[in-house]
Design a protein around this motif. Structure first.
Motif, mmCIF file in Angstrom:
data_model
loop_
_atom_site.group_PDB
_atom_site.id
_atom_site.type_symbol
_atom_site.label_atom_id
_atom_site.label_comp_id
_atom_site.label_asym_id
_atom_site.label_seq_id
_atom_site.Cartn_x
_atom_site.Cartn_y
_atom_site.Cartn_z
ATOM 1 N N VAL A 1 -8.783 0.303 -22.923
ATOM 2 C CA VAL A 1 -9.168 1.637 -21.859
ATOM 3 C C VAL A 1 -10.219 1.855 -21.172
ATOM 4 N N ILE A 2 -9.786 2.549 -20.431
ATOM 5 C CA ILE A 2 -10.697 3.114 -18.996
ATOM 6 C C ILE A 2 -10.487 4.534 -18.991
ATOM 7 N N GLY A 3 -11.467 4.436 -17.380
ATOM 8 C CA GLY A 3 -11.463 6.163 -17.461
ATOM 9 C C GLY A 3 -11.284 6.985 -16.294
ATOM 10 N N VAL A 4 -10.494 7.798 -16.318
ATOM 11 C CA VAL A 4 -10.139 8.024 -14.678
ATOM 12 C C VAL A 4 -10.438 8.039 -13.860
ATOM 13 N N GLU A 5 -11.850 7.703 -14.270
ATOM 14 C CA GLU A 5 -13.062 7.361 -12.661
ATOM 15 C C GLU A 5 -12.908 6.348 -12.561
ATOM 16 N N ARG A 6 -13.007 5.195 -13.134
ATOM 17 C CA ARG A 6 -12.695 3.969 -12.865
ATOM 18 C C ARG A 6 -11.245 3.973 -12.149
ATOM 19 N N ILE A 7 -10.462 4.243 -12.870
ATOM 20 C CA ILE A 7 -8.667 4.141 -12.387
ATOM 21 C C ILE A 7 -8.811 4.443 -11.031
ATOM 22 N N VAL A 8 -9.434 5.948 -10.707
ATOM 23 C CA VAL A 8 -9.176 6.541 -9.432
ATOM 24 C C VAL A 8 -10.155 4.966 -7.823
ATOM 25 N N GLU A 9 -11.576 5.125 -8.593
ATOM 26 C CA GLU A 9 -12.255 3.554 -8.160
ATOM 27 C C GLU A 9 -11.424 2.790 -8.048
ATOM 28 N N GLU A 10 -11.187 2.042 -8.744
ATOM 29 C CA GLU A 10 -10.713 0.773 -8.624
ATOM 30 C C GLU A 10 -9.105 0.628 -8.302
ATOM 31 N N PHE A 11 -8.073 1.340 -8.656
ATOM 32 C CA PHE A 11 -6.809 1.148 -8.247
ATOM 33 C C PHE A 11 -6.804 2.171 -7.276
ATOM 34 N N LEU A 12 -6.990 2.914 -6.464
ATOM 35 C CA LEU A 12 -7.239 3.578 -5.071
ATOM 36 C C LEU A 12 -7.992 3.412 -4.301
ATOM 37 N N VAL A 13 -9.585 3.742 -4.355
ATOM 38 C CA VAL A 13 -10.415 3.520 -3.704
ATOM 39 C C VAL A 13 -10.865 2.678 -3.215
ATOM 40 N N SER A 14 -10.990 1.668 -4.037
ATOM 41 C CA SER A 14 -11.400 -0.031 -3.556
ATOM 42 C C SER A 14 -9.819 -0.283 -3.516
ATOM 43 N N CYS B 1 0.457 -0.829 -0.419
ATOM 44 C CA CYS B 1 -0.181 -0.259 -0.346
ATOM 45 C C CYS B 1 0.631 1.525 -0.197
ATOM 46 N N ALA B 2 1.960 1.995 0.793
ATOM 47 C CA ALA B 2 2.702 2.520 0.562
ATOM 48 C C ALA B 2 2.953 2.434 -0.349
ATOM 49 N N GLU B 3 3.770 2.343 -1.296
ATOM 50 C CA GLU B 3 4.165 1.696 -2.857
ATOM 51 C C GLU B 3 3.223 2.146 -3.323
ATOM 52 N N MET B 4 2.038 1.701 -3.655
ATOM 53 C CA MET B 4 0.738 1.464 -4.461
ATOM 54 C C MET B 4 0.464 3.139 -4.676
ATOM 55 N N ILE B 5 -0.145 3.532 -3.623
ATOM 56 C CA ILE B 5 -1.080 4.538 -3.814
ATOM 57 C C ILE B 5 -0.577 5.567 -4.543
ATOM 58 N N PRO B 6 1.553 6.693 -3.897
ATOM 59 C CA PRO B 6 1.834 7.374 -4.804
ATOM 60 C C PRO B 6 1.783 6.706 -6.295
ATOM 61 N N TYR B 7 1.888 5.647 -6.850
ATOM 62 C CA TYR B 7 2.462 5.159 -7.813
ATOM 63 C C TYR B 7 0.668 5.578 -8.435
ATOM 64 N N TRP B 8 0.016 5.318 -7.711
ATOM 65 C CA TRP B 8 -1.440 4.985 -9.085
ATOM 66 C C TRP B 8 -1.795 6.426 -9.156
ATOM 67 N N VAL B 9 -1.438 7.828 -7.823
ATOM 68 C CA VAL B 9 -1.835 8.852 -7.796
ATOM 69 C C VAL B 9 -0.840 9.617 -8.764
ATOM 70 N N ASP B 10 0.180 9.008 -9.242
ATOM 71 C CA ASP B 10 1.338 9.992 -10.115
ATOM 72 C C ASP B 10 1.089 9.931 -11.411
ATOM 73 N N GLU B 11 -0.173 8.456 -11.534
ATOM 74 C CA GLU B 11 -0.689 7.763 -13.189
ATOM 75 C C GLU B 11 -1.664 8.220 -13.286
ATOM 76 N N VAL B 12 -2.179 9.130 -12.772
ATOM 77 C CA VAL B 12 -3.535 9.053 -13.044
ATOM 78 C C VAL B 12 -3.178 10.891 -13.195
#
Length: 111
Positions: free
Chosen positions: A83-96, A2-13
């Motif tokens: 192909v997926i949207g930013v909303e789904r990226i945030v929901e799946e890779f960060l929130v969920s 989790c510690a490495e995942m959060i900054p990775y996905w925020v940067d990707e978004v």
């Protein structure tokens, strides 16, 4: 993880939004950089890692506050999901994803 995942996905978004969408993003579970980052911190102090996760959650909250409806509608291409949207990226890779790991930790703490 989790510690490495959060900054990775925020940067990707943030990169996907800055590009206006239409670019590749993300990684798969077997990505060598992902695995190396996780392994490099495998023995780290768990309280330090929890502090990093807490700080990461603050970064996610700030990201959510910055994203506009237009940003959330942008799309990018993931290596396996297509192909997926930013909303789904945030929901799946960060929130969920964070919720799943929080549930995991709760179950472990109860043992």
């Amino acid at each position: 993880h989790c510690a490495e995942m959060i900054p990775y996905w925020v940067d990707e978004v943030e990169r996907l939004v800055a590009a206006g969408g239409g670019r590749p993003f993300g990684r798969v579970k077997t990505d060598p950089e992902r695995l190396a980052r996780i392994e490099a911190h495998h023995g780290d102090d768990p309280y330090r890692l929890l502090g990093e996760i807490d700080a990461g959650v603050d970064v996610v909250e700030a990201l959510l506050g910055r994203l506009t409806p237009a940003d959330l509608a942008l799309r990018g291409e993931h290596p396996t999901l297509g192909v997926i949207g930013v909303e789904r990226i945030v929901e799946e890779f960060l929130v969920s994803h964070l919720e799943e790991h929080a549930d995991q930790l709760e179950r472990l703490a109860r043992r």
